[in-house]
Write a protein that holds these residues in place. Structure first.
Motif, short mmCIF file in Angstrom:
data_model
loop_
_atom_site.label_atom_id
_atom_site.label_comp_id
_atom_site.label_asym_id
_atom_site.label_seq_id
_atom_site.Cartn_x
_atom_site.Cartn_y
_atom_site.Cartn_z
N GLY A 109 0.62 -0.91 0.31
CA GLY A 109 0.10 -0.11 -0.35
C GLY A 109 0.49 0.84 0.29
N ALA A 110 1.88 1.79 -0.94
CA ALA A 110 3.17 2.23 -1.14
C ALA A 110 3.52 2.75 -2.59
N PHE A 111 3.66 4.34 -2.57
CA PHE A 111 3.85 5.02 -3.03
C PHE A 111 5.14 4.37 -3.70
N VAL A 112 5.82 4.78 -4.70
CA VAL A 112 7.19 4.58 -5.57
C VAL A 112 7.31 5.66 -5.87
N VAL A 113 8.42 6.72 -5.34
CA VAL A 113 8.86 8.34 -5.86
C VAL A 113 10.40 7.74 -7.36
N GLU A 114 9.81 7.82 -8.22
CA GLU A 114 10.99 7.87 -9.02
C GLU A 114 11.61 9.13 -9.48
N ASP A 115 12.63 8.69 -9.45
CA ASP A 115 12.96 10.10 -9.77
C ASP A 115 14.15 10.12 -11.22
N ASP A 116 13.65 10.64 -12.13
CA ASP A 116 14.23 9.96 -14.20
C ASP A 116 14.94 10.83 -14.20
N PHE A 117 16.06 11.42 -13.21
CA PHE A 117 16.89 12.62 -13.13
C PHE A 117 17.84 12.68 -14.31
N VAL A 118 17.87 11.58 -15.09
CA VAL A 118 19.19 12.03 -15.88
C VAL A 118 18.98 11.01 -17.14
N ARG A 119 17.93 10.61 -17.66
CA ARG A 119 17.19 9.96 -18.37
C ARG A 119 18.07 10.91 -19.82
N ARG A 120 18.11 12.15 -19.89
CA ARG A 120 18.56 12.83 -20.95
C ARG A 120 20.44 12.85 -21.26
N LEU A 121 21.00 11.83 -20.22
CA LEU A 121 22.41 12.16 -20.00
C LEU A 121 22.65 10.38 -20.20
N GLY A 129 25.12 9.17 -17.29
CA GLY A 129 24.72 9.99 -15.70
C GLY A 129 26.09 10.95 -16.40
N TYR A 130 26.72 11.22 -14.85
CA TYR A 130 27.85 11.89 -15.11
C TYR A 130 28.95 11.46 -14.39
N HIS A 131 29.29 10.46 -13.76
CA HIS A 131 30.30 10.60 -12.21
C HIS A 131 30.15 8.75 -12.67
N LEU A 132 31.44 9.04 -11.69
CA LEU A 132 31.91 7.06 -10.80
C LEU A 132 31.62 7.03 -9.79
N TRP A 133 31.68 6.56 -8.94
CA TRP A 133 31.70 5.88 -7.57
C TRP A 133 32.54 5.10 -7.72
N LEU A 134 34.01 5.68 -6.96
CA LEU A 134 34.95 4.72 -5.90
C LEU A 134 34.85 4.22 -4.84
N ARG A 135 35.74 2.63 -4.51
CA ARG A 135 35.85 2.51 -2.94
C ARG A 135 36.82 3.01 -2.72
N LEU A 136 37.55 3.63 -1.99
CA LEU A 136 38.89 3.36 -1.34
C LEU A 136 39.38 2.34 -0.32
N PRO A 137 40.31 1.98 -1.00
CA PRO A 137 40.98 1.45 0.36
C PRO A 137 40.59 0.71 2.15
N ASP A 138 40.04 0.03 2.02
CA ASP A 138 39.74 -0.38 4.09
C ASP A 138 40.99 0.56 4.20
N GLY A 139 40.60 1.06 5.27
CA GLY A 139 41.10 2.41 6.56
C GLY A 139 41.82 3.52 5.81
N THR A 140 41.02 3.93 4.65
CA THR A 140 41.47 5.38 4.02
C THR A 140 39.85 6.13 4.66
N GLU A 141 40.46 7.14 5.25
CA GLU A 141 39.30 7.80 6.17
C GLU A 141 38.93 9.26 4.39
N LEU A 176 33.29 11.31 -8.24
CA LEU A 176 34.30 11.50 -9.06
C LEU A 176 33.34 12.04 -10.34
N SER A 177 33.27 13.44 -10.57
CA SER A 177 31.88 13.82 -11.80
C SER A 177 32.93 13.98 -12.98
N PHE A 178 33.04 13.19 -13.84
CA PHE A 178 33.48 13.86 -15.24
C PHE A 178 32.89 14.82 -16.52
N ALA A 179 31.03 15.40 -15.78
CA ALA A 179 30.41 16.16 -17.26
C ALA A 179 31.40 17.85 -16.31
#
Length: 483
Positions: free
Chosen positions: A278-290, A406-418, A451-454
């Motif tokens: 009985g719930a709504f789904v809010v669909e954020d279709d923010f970069v379909r044109r990218l 989209g316009y970015h990459l998502w990177l994981r830092l090595p364990d222990g990095t702040e 990191l954004s490349f755009a």
């Protein structure tokens, strides 16, 4: 970028020369300034406008620019300490604090210092924005009969019809509201769908601006993990059962920040699970044109496959145009549409008609598909350039998913990095990036950066930015410090 720099340089030079003129004295003519400083008339006009905004000069049409009269003595600052008590007392009874934390949003809106590579940007670089097409569209819109009149509160019928066609399925113009950008539409949606104190399910990680909206409305964001195929349906069902939530906010296409696309097998599952809850789904279709040049056919919006009114759809033109081109569709069917409309009218009345008319002119022009093709090719080239540079120079940073939109990459830092230490080191090396912590509504499983490349000028600047990041990594990464 060069034009903006020359405007600032000219304003600085004129500011230093103001003492040569008496208060009320006339400055040289614009033609004289053009010849003397060898700049364009537009640069002179903008520089004088900047000084006028600072209260240093006064411009008079047809007469020229004059040094402003002295400002009155500054009034001593008042005592605003009483507000701490008033604001705290106001929220004392709230189940969830309603104070707004904009940190996660401002990190991608703030302009970095000169010379810093902007890997934290959330919008297209000016060279990628359709500035000429937008200007021409705005000029044509201004000549339309009634362009400066009051528009229908729901938006111009022709623009609502265009948005409905881009959503697809059985969505019609009557089910679309024109909103002032995606952030405003999301704010309206969450206010309409959940009372203060209620839980709202969110992807984890997710867009910090949406988390800020939820928290400022007194809602409790509850994370549901995503992987390379989008949100995990079994965990979504568990979260609905555990919390009793009536709202789930998601980005099914090129999710921010992971870049994931909701897998075909999961699309129907997500809608079914929400419908049973009985719930709504809010669909954020923010970069379909990218979408990138190699993206292939895109899946339809969830709203296009939803006859039961489960989905409240948000789809904006902003990301594909300019941060200031804030025109968006907010679509829903059933009784919720009237609630969305009422809240939007109370908050903003309507989106200014000239902007709506300009949007119609832009998307109906031959320049629009050309612009989208150009951006698709350029984003692919930038993504590939950044991916290659990271793999070559920074193999320690894990890149689990390479998006095709989209316009970015998502990177994981090595364990222990702040994250904060790494982000600060990157800025010292001349790179602004986005830490991962604001994308999580609860404790993150690991340290990340986005990191954004755009927002940079091109592939050469990407290569230079990654080269600088190598220095930051050598300074702070645990493995490098121990050697």
């Amino acid at each position: 970028m060069q034009e903006r720099s020359s405007v600032g340089d000219l304003a600085d030079r004129l500011r230093r020369e103001l003492d040569r003129y008496s208060h009320g004295g006339k400055l040289p003519s614009s033609r004289t300034l053009v010849e003397r400083f060898r700049v364009s008339p537009v640069t002179v006009s903008r520089a004088l406008a900047q000084l006028a905004a600072e209260g240093l000069v006064v411009t008079r049409p047809g007469a020229g620019a004059f040094r402003a009269r002295p400002r009155p003595a500054a009034v001593p600052a008042g005592d605003t300490s009483w507000q701490e008590v008033a604001l705290s007392a106001d929220g004392a009874a709230d189940r969830v604090p309603r104070s707004a934390d904009a940190t996660g949003v401002t990190v991608s809106l703030a302009a970095p210092p000169p010379g810093v590579v902007e890997f934290n940007g959330g919008y297209l670089h000016p060279s990628l924005q359709p500035e000429r097409a937008m200007s021409e569209a705005l000029a044509r819109a201004g000549r339309r009969p009634g362009a400066w009149g009051r528009p229908p509160m729901e938006g111009l019928p022709e623009l609502r019809e265009w948005f409905a066609r881009t959503i697809g399925g059985s969505v019609g113009a009557a089910e679309v509201l024109v909103s002032a950008g995606g952030q405003a539409a999301l704010t309206t949606a969450l206010r309409a769908l959940a009372p203060p104190g209620a839980p709202v399910l969110v992807e984890s990680p997710t867009y910090p601006g949406m988390l800020a909206i939820a928290r400022s409305a007194g809602l409790r964001p509850v994370p549901v993990p995503v992987d390379a195929d989008g949100v995990k349906p079994d965990l979504l069902a568990d979260a609905f059962r555990a919390t009793g939530a009536r709202v789930f906010v998601c980005q099914p296409l090129f999710q921010n920040p992971t870049g994931a696309v909701l897998a075909p097998a999961r699309r129907g599952e997500v809608l079914r699970i929400a419908r049973e809850a009985g719930a709504f789904v809010v669909e954020d279709d923010f970069v379909r044109r990218l979408a990138h040049e190699d993206a292939g056919p895109l899946p339809r919006p969830l709203a296009a496959d939803d006859p039961d009114g489960v989905v409240v759809h948000v789809g904006s033109l902003t990301k594909a145009t300019s941060p200031s081109f804030r025109v968006c569709a907010l679509a829903a069917r059933g009784p919720v549409l009237e609630r969305l409309r009422a809240i939007q009218v109370v908050d903003t009345f309507f989106v200014p008609r000239p902007l709506q008319e300009a949007a119609l002119e832009l998307v109906g022009s031959p320049a629009w598909p050309r612009h989208l093709r150009t951006v698709a090719a350029e984003l692919r080239a930038r993504r590939d350039a950044m991916t290659s540079a990271l793999r070559l120079r920074l193999p320690e940073l894990a890149l689990p998913h390479i998006p095709s939109g989209g316009y970015h990459l998502w990177l994981r830092l090595p364990d222990g990095t702040e994250e904060t230490v790494f982000t600060a080191a990157a800025l010292r090396a001349g790179v602004a990036l986005t830490p991962g912590r604001p994308y999580f509504s609860a404790e993150p499983p690991a340290a990340h950066v986005r990191l954004s490349f755009a927002a940079v000028a091109g592939t050469e600047e990407i290569a230079e930015g990654v080269r600088r990041l190598r220095a930051a990594c050598d300074e702070v990464l645990p493995a490098n410090r121990s050697t």
